[in-house]
Write a protein that holds these residues in place. Structure first.
Motif, PDB file in Angstrom:
ATOM      1  N   GLY A 130       0.805  -1.210   0.000  1.00  0.00           N
ATOM      2  CA  GLY A 130       0.000   0.000   0.000  1.00  0.00           C
ATOM      3  C   GLY A 130       0.836   1.256   0.000  1.00  0.00           C
ATOM      4  O   GLY A 130       2.057   1.215  -0.159  1.00  0.00           O
ATOM      5  N   SER A 131       0.157   2.370   0.198  1.00  0.00           N
ATOM      6  CA  SER A 131       0.808   3.679   0.142  1.00  0.00           C
ATOM      7  C   SER A 131       0.947   4.278   1.535  1.00  0.00           C
ATOM      8  O   SER A 131       0.239   3.895   2.460  1.00  0.00           O
ATOM      9  CB  SER A 131       0.002   4.620  -0.753  1.00  0.00           C
ATOM     10  N   VAL A 132       1.875   5.228   1.645  1.00  0.00           N
ATOM     11  CA  VAL A 132       2.147   5.907   2.906  1.00  0.00           C
ATOM     12  C   VAL A 132       1.986   7.403   2.702  1.00  0.00           C
ATOM     13  O   VAL A 132       2.460   7.955   1.711  1.00  0.00           O
ATOM     14  CB  VAL A 132       3.584   5.615   3.397  1.00  0.00           C
ATOM     15  N   THR A 133       1.303   8.055   3.642  1.00  0.00           N
ATOM     16  CA  THR A 133       1.247   9.524   3.645  1.00  0.00           C
ATOM     17  C   THR A 133       1.750  10.002   5.005  1.00  0.00           C
ATOM     18  O   THR A 133       1.511   9.362   6.025  1.00  0.00           O
ATOM     19  CB  THR A 133      -0.181  10.056   3.413  1.00  0.00           C
ATOM     20  N   GLY A 134       2.473  11.116   4.999  1.00  0.00           N
ATOM     21  CA  GLY A 134       2.970  11.699   6.242  1.00  0.00           C
ATOM     22  C   GLY A 134       4.219  11.050   6.787  1.00  0.00           C
ATOM     23  O   GLY A 134       4.602  11.305   7.921  1.00  0.00           O
ATOM     24  N   GLY A 135       4.889  10.209   6.025  1.00  0.00           N
ATOM     25  CA  GLY A 135       6.113   9.557   6.479  1.00  0.00           C
ATOM     26  C   GLY A 135       7.163   9.554   5.387  1.00  0.00           C
ATOM     27  O   GLY A 135       6.895   9.960   4.257  1.00  0.00           O
ATOM     28  N   PRO A 136       8.362   9.080   5.688  1.00  0.00           N
ATOM     29  CA  PRO A 136       9.434   9.088   4.698  1.00  0.00           C
ATOM     30  C   PRO A 136       9.252   8.046   3.589  1.00  0.00           C
ATOM     31  O   PRO A 136       9.754   8.233   2.491  1.00  0.00           O
ATOM     32  CB  PRO A 136      10.689   8.807   5.510  1.00  0.00           C
ATOM     33  N   ALA A 137       8.536   6.971   3.851  1.00  0.00           N
ATOM     34  CA  ALA A 137       8.276   5.971   2.811  1.00  0.00           C
ATOM     35  C   ALA A 137       7.109   6.461   1.947  1.00  0.00           C
ATOM     36  O   ALA A 137       6.267   7.230   2.400  1.00  0.00           O
ATOM     37  CB  ALA A 137       7.922   4.630   3.441  1.00  0.00           C
ATOM     38  N   SER A 138       7.063   6.000   0.714  1.00  0.00           N
ATOM     39  CA  SER A 138       5.919   6.344  -0.129  1.00  0.00           C
ATOM     40  C   SER A 138       5.055   5.113  -0.401  1.00  0.00           C
ATOM     41  O   SER A 138       3.851   5.231  -0.565  1.00  0.00           O
ATOM     42  CB  SER A 138       6.372   6.970  -1.440  1.00  0.00           C
TER      43      SER A 138
END
Length: 165
Positions: A130-138
């Motif tokens: 899945g996707s990440v928002t608000g962190g260093p991973a995307s």
């Protein structure tokens, strides 16, 4: 501006070196500006992992004839939404009889996603992505029995399964 009077080839070499240094310096600045930073806890920025790709191998989750479950639990305060539900405070371990899309707030703690069951074949695994928002991973993705969504949206890690004694 620097003026010097020397051999034309020397002047060209010096000019090329200065231009190269400026370009390298600018590319370093641009690279640093585009790298996401980990927001400090309490900054108001939430680290959310949206798991929208799920699957299993070697086990039929939801089948009547097995005891396989997916446990979702946290090391501290966390919020989890199952399916299309918005994230809610995770008060206790979630016990899912099938893999579903998850929305996980990992701002303050790591969140575990673990496949358990007494009759599981040794090769049984779950896969999430899945996707990440608000962190260093995307983006995140992993396959295994025990997956750890990292605090602050830093990514995902595969944990070794516990050894029965």
């Amino acid at each position: 501006m620097i003026f010097s009077f020397g051999h034309p080839f020397t002047e060209m070499r010096n000019m090329s070196m200065r231009i190269g240094m400026v370009v390298l310096g600018m590319s370093g600045l641009v690279g640093a500006a585009t790298r996401p930073a980990v927001p400090p806890v309490g900054s108001g920025v939430e680290a959310i992992i949206t798991i929208d790709s799920v699957g299993s191998r070697g086990v039929m989750l939801g089948a009547i004839d097995n005891d396989a479950r997916v446990l979702v639990y946290a090391d501290g305060p966390a919020r989890v939404g199952v399916g299309v539900a918005p994230p809610a405070d995770l008060q206790d371990t979630l016990r899912l009889d099938r893999m579903s899309a998850l929305t996980v707030d990992v701002t303050e703690s790591d969140v575990h996603v673990e496949l358990v069951g007494e009759q599981l074949p040794a090769t049984a695994t779950i896969a999430i992505g899945g996707s990440v928002t608000g962190g260093p991973a995307s983006r995140v993705s992993a396959t295994g029995r025990h997956l750890l969504l990292l605090k602050g949206g830093q990514g995902i890690r595969l944990l070794a399964p516990a050894v029965a004694r």
